[in-house]
Every structure is written in structure tokens, then in C-alpha cells.
Design an enzyme around this catalytic site. Structure first.
Site, short mmCIF file in Angstrom:
data_model
loop_
_atom_site.label_atom_id
_atom_site.label_comp_id
_atom_site.label_asym_id
_atom_site.label_seq_id
_atom_site.Cartn_x
_atom_site.Cartn_y
_atom_site.Cartn_z
N SER A 16 0.85 -1.19 0.00
CA SER A 16 0.00 0.00 0.00
C SER A 16 0.89 1.24 0.00
O SER A 16 1.70 1.42 -0.92
CB SER A 16 -0.95 -0.04 1.20
OG SER A 16 -1.94 0.96 1.10
N GLU A 21 -1.97 -2.99 -7.88
CA GLU A 21 -3.24 -3.23 -7.19
C GLU A 21 -3.74 -1.92 -6.62
O GLU A 21 -3.01 -0.94 -6.56
CB GLU A 21 -3.04 -4.27 -6.08
CG GLU A 21 -2.04 -3.87 -4.99
CD GLU A 21 -2.61 -2.95 -3.92
OE1 GLU A 21 -3.81 -3.07 -3.62
OE2 GLU A 21 -1.86 -2.11 -3.40
N HIS A 34 -4.92 -5.27 -1.53
CA HIS A 34 -5.76 -5.02 -0.36
C HIS A 34 -6.88 -6.05 -0.29
O HIS A 34 -7.41 -6.50 -1.31
CB HIS A 34 -6.37 -3.63 -0.41
CG HIS A 34 -5.39 -2.53 -0.15
ND1 HIS A 34 -4.45 -2.13 -1.08
CD2 HIS A 34 -5.22 -1.73 0.93
CE1 HIS A 34 -3.74 -1.14 -0.58
NE2 HIS A 34 -4.19 -0.87 0.65
#
Length: 306
Positions: A121, A211, A281
Site C-alpha cells: 500500500s 493493485e 488489499h
């Protein structure tokens, strides 16, 4: 089936971890909120025999950040320079790691063995910065998400840092043949904000693994359009797409789906692409080493760590 191999520039992979090694926990991004999940993540590492030590500032707060930039930067610098420390675990993502990269250099690279940096992230900024310095990290669960992973994903993370082979990941192949390249995994939003900065790695021959989460389709469209207009996508050899979770359009608003946006913005690049791979995630978030050689088979839909 077309087969394509690029000239590869491998990075230094840190020595395998083993039980008894010292790992430092840092909060380089957003303020820690998920304390129960965090403790469960720490316990997973400790249950494997690792010595996990936390900085006193680990739960500091400065607005939405886990403390002021100087404090978060000092945590990273201290952990990185500590000779006994073998790996750096991140508490959570959020936002903030790019702030501590201003005027940052990875210190003592020549004088100590490379360390594992583990996260995803917002940690993408740190992982990609470390990659530009020649060191491989791990795009994998942070401490607040680790306990939510299925057993096979947790085991994969330990296999990755302890030097065992990693099983191939299966997704949906878009066709276009097979390509070998250096894999560069990360969060699309964070990676987009590295465009035009010194933290953006050389993408020649790279296989991008991207992602994202909670981004409406039009925002995914906007980011991928920026990648297209910046001309960097012309350099990459292939694209591996993980989960784009909770990226549904707002209710009662005309929209494409996120899948339609990905196909529209990437499908004409004439490179191998695989989607729906199990990383990103929301579990599962399969660990991916940064900067190692992989094979992307866009006919069979397989990403294989070589």
C-alpha cells in the site's frame, strides 16, 4: 504463443531470515488505529521465533500521520543502520511514507548487510525507493493486515523472507505470450504519485504488478491515463494486475466497471497482461519480492517467480 525475454538487472536480495533474528517495527505512514490487529500481526512474527522490537513512538499521531516527518524518518534510519537488525516491519499503510523520502538516502548500504523491508500500500514508495538503491524488499502484508491472511498466504510471506521457493500465482490471462522481466509490485495510486520524481525506478523491461483499493473507476482511469501520457508504459514488458477491491462506482452514477477501465486503458499496449492475481488489499495478499526475475505467462494467466 509469443515468447519474449528482456535484459534483466537483478537487485541484491537480503540474506534469508531465520528464527532468532531481530526485526524492528516502524510506523512510516498513517497513524496506527487498528491496535488489536496490529498486536495479532506482531504475535505471528514472534510465534515464528523472531525478536520483534517496537519503537516507543510507534503509536504517535500528528494529524493523519504516525508522528511528525522527522520522527518517522528517524525510526526508519535507526532501524536501517542498526547492525543487529535483519528486517523492518511496517505497522500499516495510509499515507506519509513519501514525505519522509524528501532528502532521504539509504544510509550505510556499503557497510552493512541489506535488510528486509516488508509492507505494501503506502509502503510502495519506500519499496520502490529502496529498489532504486539496488535492494530488493517484499510487497507483502503489514502488521495490521497479516492476521487476516489465509494460512497459505502467511506461509508464503515466511517462505519469501526465509529463502524458500514461491509457488506460481494464477490469474486471468489476456493473451500476448510469455515474458521474463524484473517484477515491480506496488499500489497504483502511490506509484502514480511517484511519476516524475527521483523515486520512480527505471522501468525498462520491468513487469509492473499493480493493485488498488477504494478507488472509483474514473479515478483508476485518470491514473492509468496519466501513465499512458507520461510514456512510461511504453517501457514495460508486461503487467500483472492484483485485486482492485472495493472499487465499485458510486450508486446511481453512470460508470464503467473497474474491469472495463483496466481493459480499456491497458488492453491496447500489445504486451502480456494477467489480471485477477491474488495480491493487494483485502485478503489474500500473496507476498511478492521486489526486483527479482519472474515469468509472466499471459496465455495461461500465471505469474511465476524464477
Amino acid at each position: 504463443m509469443q515468447s519474449k525475454t528482456q535484459n534483466l538487472k537483478t537487485k541484491i536480495v537480503p540474506p534469508p531470515l531465520k528464527p532468532g533474528d531481530l526485526l524492528r517495527v516502524i510506523s512510516p505512514s498513517g497513524a496506527l488505529r487498528e491496535f488489536e490487529a496490529f498486536q495479532k500481526g506482531v504475535e505471528i512474527w514472534r510465534s515464528r521465533g523472531y525478536r520483534v522490537e517496537l519503537f516507543p513512538e510507534i503509536d504517535d499521531k500528528w494529524g493523519y500521520l504516525a508522528g511528525k516527518d522527522e520522527s518517522r524518518r528517524e525510526q526508519l534510519a535507526t532501524a536501517w543502520q542498526e547492525p543487529e537488525c535483519r528486517g523492518v516491519l511496517c505497522t500499516r499503510g495510509g499515507f506519509g511514507s513519501s514525505r519522509i523520502l524528501e532528502n532521504w538516502t539509504w544510509q550505510n548500504l556499503e557497510n552493512s548487510a541489506p535488510k528486509w523491508l516488508i509492507g505494501f500500500s503506502d509502503i510502495t514508495a519506500l519499496l520502490w525507493s529502496l529498489y532504486t538503491a539496488g535492494i530488493s524488499g517484499v510487497h507483502g502484508s503489514v502488521l495490521t493486515t497479516l492476521a487476516c491472511e489465509p494460512d497459505w498466504s502467511i506461509q508464503r510471506l515466511f517462505d519469501c523472507v526465509e529463502g524458500r521457493p514461491l509457488a506460481p500465482l494464477k490469474g486471468c490471462g489476456w493473451g500476448g505470450g510469455v515474458v521474463n522481466g524484473i517484477v515491480l509490485p506496488g499500489n497504483l495510486t502511490v506509484a502514480t504519485h511517484l511519476l516524475g520524481t527521483p523515486m520512480l525506478p527505471d522501468l525498462d523491461g520491468v513487469i509492473l504488478a499493480l493493485e488498488d483499493v477504494t478507488e472509483a473507476p474514473y479515478r483508476i482511469d485518470r491514473m492509468l491515463t496519466q501513465w499512458r501520457m507520461s510514456s512510461v508504459l511504453s517501457k514495460v514488458s508486461g503487467i500483472a494486475l492484483g485485486s482492485f477491491s472495493r472499487c465499485e462506482p458510486p450508486a446511481n452514477v453512470p460508470s464503467f466497471s473497474v474491469e472495463e477501465v483496466l481493459r480499456d486503458r491497458l488492453g491496447d499496449l500489445k504486451i502480456p497482461i494477467v489480471s485477477n492475481l491474488p495480491f493487494g488489499h483485502d485478503a489474500p495478499n500473496a507476498a511478492l519480492p521486489v526486483g527479482v526475475t519472474v515469468e509472466l505467462d499471459a496465455d495461461q494467466g500465471i505469474l511465476n517467480i524464477l
